[in-house]
Design an enzyme around this catalytic site. Structure first.
Site, PDB file in Angstrom:
ATOM      1  N   MET A  83       3.787  24.584  81.164  1.00 41.49           N
ATOM      2  CA  MET A  83       4.289  23.252  81.454  1.00 41.49           C
ATOM      3  C   MET A  83       3.834  22.310  80.366  1.00 41.49           C
ATOM      4  SD  MET A  83       5.716  21.163  83.514  1.00 41.49           S
ATOM      5  CE  MET A  83       5.862  19.467  83.165  1.00 41.49           C
ATOM      6  N   PRO A  84       4.226  22.531  79.128  1.00 40.75           N
ATOM      7  CA  PRO A  84       3.848  21.565  78.098  1.00 40.75           C
ATOM      8  C   PRO A  84       4.588  20.235  78.264  1.00 40.75           C
ATOM      9  CG  PRO A  84       4.440  23.674  77.132  1.00 40.75           C
ATOM     10  CD  PRO A  84       4.855  23.710  78.565  1.00 40.75           C
ATOM     11  N   PHE A  85       3.881  19.171  77.947  1.00 43.60           N
ATOM     12  CA  PHE A  85       4.469  17.838  77.845  1.00 43.60           C
ATOM     13  C   PHE A  85       4.348  17.463  76.384  1.00 43.60           C
ATOM     14  CE2 PHE A  85       4.010  13.167  77.885  1.00 43.60           C
ATOM     15  CZ  PHE A  85       5.238  12.853  78.421  1.00 43.60           C
ATOM     16  N   ASP A 125      11.544  24.725  81.014  1.00 43.71           N
ATOM     17  CA  ASP A 125      10.305  23.946  81.052  1.00 43.71           C
ATOM     18  C   ASP A 125      10.340  22.982  79.866  1.00 43.71           C
ATOM     19  OD1 ASP A 125       7.761  22.966  81.303  1.00 43.71           O
ATOM     20  OD2 ASP A 125       6.787  24.928  81.390  1.00 43.71           O
ATOM     21  N   THR A 183       0.591  18.455  75.318  1.00 40.67           N
ATOM     22  CA  THR A 183      -0.379  18.616  76.391  1.00 40.67           C
ATOM     23  C   THR A 183       0.045  19.825  77.204  1.00 40.67           C
ATOM     24  OG1 THR A 183      -0.729  16.223  76.473  1.00 40.67           O
ATOM     25  CG2 THR A 183      -1.468  17.493  78.378  1.00 40.67           C
TER      26      THR A 183
END
Length: 127
Positions: free
Chosen positions: A1-3, A37, A72
């Site tokens: 779940m990278p932002f 994602d 992140t």
């Protein structure tokens, strides 16, 4: 779940899109995130009301073509996976957006599952 946050100077919509696609593809290939994602903030700075500062550090000459990429993600990737990610981002940003690899600045910030809420006020990864 990278932002992912991507900041570039004087980037039009097409360049921002290309940068976003490059980083997303690199995340899929290098660390195996699912294709859906996909959470990104893409920002162009005009040089007046918003700008980017660059400097030559550790022998890398950067100029106004610099792209700052802040990712992140949950902790757990190996150093080899991270290095593969950096390399693939540099390759794909050059291929998709014409960004010179020397101008690709990437930072990873890791956190834990409890640090994410994907909606509804829930910590989905911690459940």
């Amino acid at each position: 779940m990278p932002f992912v946050r991507i900041d570039a100077l004087h980037a039009d919509a097409a360049r921002l899109d290309a940068l976003g696609r490059a980083v997303h593809q690199a995340l899929i290939e290098a660390i195996g995130i699912p294709a859906d994602d996909h959470f990104q903030v893409l920002t162009s700075h005009d040089g007046s009301s918003g700008t980017l500062r660059v400097g030559d550090y550790l022998g890398v000459h950067r100029d106004e073509g610099v792209v700052y990429i802040a990712i992140t993600l949950r902790a757990g990737r190996t150093p080899a996976q991270k290095q593969a990610l950096y390399r693939r981002i540099a390759e794909l940003t050059q291929e998709y957006a014409g960004t010179e690899p020397r101008n690709v600045f990437v930072t990873l910030t890791e956190n834990q599952s409890i640090d994410w809420s994907l909606g509804h006020g829930l910590a989905q990864y911690a459940l």
